[in-house]
Write a protein that holds these residues in place. Sequence first.
Motif, PDB file in Angstrom:
ATOM      1  N   LYS A 194     -27.921  -7.515  26.369  1.00 57.97           N
ATOM      2  CA  LYS A 194     -28.127  -8.581  25.400  1.00 57.97           C
ATOM      3  C   LYS A 194     -29.592  -9.018  25.403  1.00 57.97           C
ATOM      4  N   ARG A 339     -29.708 -23.297  27.970  1.00 60.67           N
ATOM      5  CA  ARG A 339     -29.611 -21.840  27.983  1.00 60.67           C
ATOM      6  C   ARG A 339     -30.556 -21.247  29.023  1.00 60.67           C
ATOM      7  N   TYR A 497     -20.252 -17.512  30.392  1.00 59.00           N
ATOM      8  CA  TYR A 497     -21.315 -16.589  29.978  1.00 59.00           C
ATOM      9  C   TYR A 497     -20.927 -15.717  28.784  1.00 59.00           C
ATOM     10  N   SER A 498     -19.642 -15.598  28.512  1.00 58.33           N
ATOM     11  CA  SER A 498     -19.235 -14.937  27.276  1.00 58.33           C
ATOM     12  C   SER A 498     -19.682 -15.767  26.088  1.00 58.33           C
ATOM     13  N   THR A 499     -19.617 -17.094  26.235  1.00 55.78           N
ATOM     14  CA  THR A 499     -20.073 -17.995  25.184  1.00 55.78           C
ATOM     15  C   THR A 499     -21.595 -17.982  25.083  1.00 55.78           C
ATOM     16  N   TYR A 501     -23.803 -15.786  26.047  1.00 58.83           N
ATOM     17  CA  TYR A 501     -24.393 -14.498  25.679  1.00 58.83           C
ATOM     18  C   TYR A 501     -23.615 -13.782  24.575  1.00 58.83           C
ATOM     19  N   GLN A 502     -22.596 -14.457  24.022  1.00 58.97           N
ATOM     20  CA  GLN A 502     -21.787 -13.878  22.951  1.00 58.97           C
ATOM     21  C   GLN A 502     -21.340 -12.457  23.291  1.00 58.97           C
ATOM     22  N   LEU A 503     -20.684 -12.351  24.456  1.00 62.47           N
ATOM     23  CA  LEU A 503     -20.299 -11.032  24.961  1.00 62.47           C
ATOM     24  C   LEU A 503     -19.168 -10.400  24.148  1.00 62.47           C
ATOM     25  N   ASP A 504     -18.414 -11.202  23.439  1.00 64.53           N
ATOM     26  CA  ASP A 504     -17.290 -10.659  22.674  1.00 64.53           C
ATOM     27  C   ASP A 504     -17.721 -10.162  21.297  1.00 64.53           C
ATOM     28  N   SER A 505     -18.989 -10.402  20.960  1.00 64.00           N
ATOM     29  CA  SER A 505     -19.438 -10.020  19.609  1.00 64.00           C
ATOM     30  C   SER A 505     -20.280  -8.759  19.635  1.00 64.00           C
TER      31      SER A 505
END
Length: 505
Positions: A194, A339, A497-499, A501-505
């Motif tokens: 990312k 952040r 950290y998924s939020t 770093y937007q890991l799901d996108s």
Amino acid sequence: MHPYQKLIKLSKQIAHLSSITYLLEWDQEIYMPAEGIAYRPEQIALLSGLVHQKKTSKAFAKSLNSLIDLDTKEIKDPHLTLLQIIALKRWRRDYLLAAKIPSSFVKKFATVTSNAAHVWQMAKKHNDFKLFLPHLQKVISLCRKKADIIGYQEHPYDALLDTYEPDAKTSDLINIFNQLKPPLKQLLKEISIKSPVENHFLYQLCPKHIQLEFAHLILEKMGFSLSSSRLDYSVHPFCTGLQPKDTRMTVAVNPENILGTISATLHEGGHGLYHIGLIAEHYGTPLAESLSLGIDESQSRFWETLIGQNRHFWQYFFPILQQNLPKQFGLITLDQFYRAINSIKPHFIRIEADEISYNLHILLRFEIEKQLIEGSLSVKDIPEAWNTRMRDYLGLDPKIDSQGCLQDIHWSLGMIGYFPTYALGNLYAAQFFSQFKKDQPNWGTQAEQGNLSPIRTWLQTHIHKFGRQYTQEELCQKITGSILSEKPFIDYLQKKYSTLYQLDS
């Protein structure tokens, strides 16, 4: 005098002598002139020997044995309260452990480690592991001997681990750490692709006195008073609770890394609150001692990461930071700052590591310690073993020893078996925090107003006040309804950290 009261009197003497030893060690790190090292090891060795003699004296053993059978644990006085019985069982455990170790060994260990700690400082300053090597070899040799003296059933490391985390086993650590390592490495891998978070503004020149003023403000809000605590500078941050009304904390202030000072303040403050949260009327007994280093560390990491890296906390403190350092932070938004302080990038230095990388630092140290004690790794080969794991776990290759195996003071002090408690502390902290949020759903709103007392009160009520009344497993079960697991920690990291770093996108 009732035997129990006599036992308390003897135990308080031990506590007083121990606190004087801690004061000498604190002074060695803070104020002692360099040439004072010529005498300090002898002073510490003398006091350490006296403490050990008191712990294993015939008078102490006689008083203890009159109340609890040292062989069978049978309670001999039917009129004792439940708390007194619990204290006796803890005293018995401590006595049997101390009685195994000769006073001559205690004195030698204190002398060797005091000298080693002094040489470690110089070796770290000059990036010279070879300077430290002969001293560390002596320390490791003594630790192996200590393990043999204490005794063990499965692994020699168990004996050393037990002195910090009672009843913990190397095999248990291996199991839980094996569950922990893959998801941590996977999270790092996902984040590494990312876009990096902009955080250069955290590393601007911030005057030491302003950093210290801000640190004092945090401690004040946490509940510390200048009349019963101190904050000073040291090479390595630490906290020493000398007695209920005297807590000493230190930070290592880097003028170009204010976040390091803030993190250390929260960390050591967490330890300090545990010490002052113990019930003062039980001072000198096991009922006013921290349960284990894993639980103690859960308190420091609770404050440092779960609170100190939480947006609610900074909603109040960031505007103050901007006022104190307008040039550095005046144009930075809270979103940018939040952040930045939660940016993930593997770091050479453990105490500056992010939440995901931190436990990998600990696993590295645990694995090396285990090998050193079992004899599968030579002391001279530590730098190579260290750097190999750094490359594997964190993708980093230390170029100098102060970035690698010389960064921590612990081995110079003979604290082998201590490092795993840091990882356990993170796991306990996350599990406790999950329950805390359920019990105190409005804590964030209060923190945004600068009110941290609900946090302190919850921790004191659920953890601090009990001292060593419970085992770690019993306390964890009492607070959270289940035994320790790595899952709450992993869930916390993945959600946060998924939020970010937007890991799901």
